[in-house]
Design a protein around this motif. Structure first.
Motif, short mmCIF file in Angstrom:
data_model
loop_
_atom_site.label_atom_id
_atom_site.label_comp_id
_atom_site.label_asym_id
_atom_site.label_seq_id
_atom_site.Cartn_x
_atom_site.Cartn_y
_atom_site.Cartn_z
N THR A 25 0.79 -1.23 0.00
CA THR A 25 0.00 0.00 0.00
C THR A 25 0.82 1.28 0.00
O THR A 25 0.37 2.29 -0.53
N MET A 26 2.00 1.25 0.59
CA MET A 26 2.73 2.51 0.77
C MET A 26 4.03 2.61 -0.01
O MET A 26 4.41 3.70 -0.43
N PRO A 62 -8.50 -9.94 8.16
CA PRO A 62 -7.68 -8.72 8.09
C PRO A 62 -7.85 -8.00 6.76
O PRO A 62 -7.79 -8.62 5.69
N ALA A 63 -8.10 -6.69 6.84
CA ALA A 63 -8.30 -5.89 5.64
C ALA A 63 -7.47 -4.62 5.65
O ALA A 63 -7.54 -3.84 4.71
N GLY A 64 -6.70 -4.40 6.73
CA GLY A 64 -5.89 -3.20 6.76
C GLY A 64 -5.42 -2.85 8.15
O GLY A 64 -5.51 -3.65 9.09
N GLN A 81 -4.23 2.15 6.27
CA GLN A 81 -3.85 1.39 5.08
C GLN A 81 -4.91 0.32 4.86
O GLN A 81 -5.21 -0.46 5.76
N ILE A 82 -5.46 0.33 3.67
CA ILE A 82 -6.47 -0.65 3.28
C ILE A 82 -5.83 -1.59 2.26
O ILE A 82 -5.20 -1.14 1.30
N ASP A 83 -6.00 -2.89 2.48
CA ASP A 83 -5.45 -3.87 1.55
C ASP A 83 -5.95 -3.55 0.14
O ASP A 83 -7.13 -3.23 -0.05
N PRO A 84 -5.07 -3.60 -0.86
CA PRO A 84 -5.48 -3.28 -2.22
C PRO A 84 -6.71 -4.06 -2.70
O PRO A 84 -7.51 -3.54 -3.48
N SER A 85 -6.90 -5.28 -2.22
CA SER A 85 -8.07 -6.06 -2.63
C SER A 85 -9.37 -5.47 -2.10
O SER A 85 -10.45 -5.82 -2.59
N GLN A 86 -9.27 -4.58 -1.11
CA GLN A 86 -10.46 -3.97 -0.52
C GLN A 86 -10.59 -2.48 -0.86
O GLN A 86 -11.56 -1.84 -0.45
N GLN A 87 -9.62 -1.94 -1.57
CA GLN A 87 -9.67 -0.52 -1.91
C GLN A 87 -10.75 -0.25 -2.95
O GLN A 87 -11.08 -1.11 -3.76
#
Length: 153
Positions: A25-26, A62-64, A81-87
């Motif tokens: 994410t970062m 867990p999602a972030g 931070q949000i996991d890319p799969s959940q963005q």
């Protein structure tokens, strides 16, 4: 969003997950800003105020990460931070809206910073955050408490 969002305090057992999350994410934003992306620096960023770190759970998965400091007069979102799969599904907006509502009810300001290369700044602006300062790499933003400022959410 038709899901259940909960939080649990992060522990040392989460370091592997948080390292992977942060790299996904970062690190692209750090690289775009010509800032270090090595593992040691990334771990230092994870460990910064680790006692305020919470794993975001979406339907118990867990999602972030939400790292937040709630002081008497101000709430500071240290890291979100949000996991890319959940963005792009409204999770970050939902979490921030909850934070803004709680802070507004208490008359608190909410502060955060965002790298200039991170498109999350547009979400923050849409929620009513205003840029109050900046440096070479980041915008420093605040949301002034008050229900009037939440009417558009």
């Amino acid at each position: 969003m038709n899901t259940i969002i909960t939080y649990r305090k992060a522990s040392e057992n989460d370091i592997g997950y948080l390292l992977d999350l942060r790299i996904k994410t970062m690190n692209p934003h750090y690289a775009d800003s010509n800032l270090p992306t090595d593992k040691e620096t990334t771990l230092q960023r994870i460990q910064y105020q680790f006692d305020k770190a919470h794993i975001i759970l979406l339907n118990n998965e867990p999602a972030g990460l939400l790292k937040i400091n709630k002081a008497d007069d101000k709430t500071e979102v240290l890291q979100l931070q949000i996991d890319p799969s959940q963005q792009g599904k409204g999770l970050g907006k939902t979490i921030l809206t909850d934070i803004l509502e709680e802070a507004s009810a208490a008359g608190k300001t909410v502060a955060l910073s965002v790298l200039k290369t991170n498109k999350a700044q547009y979400l923050y602006t849409s929620l009513g955050f205003k840029t109050v300062d900046e440096d070479e790499h980041s915008f420093f933003m605040e949301f002034q408490g008050g229900f009037d400022n939440l009417s558009h959410l």
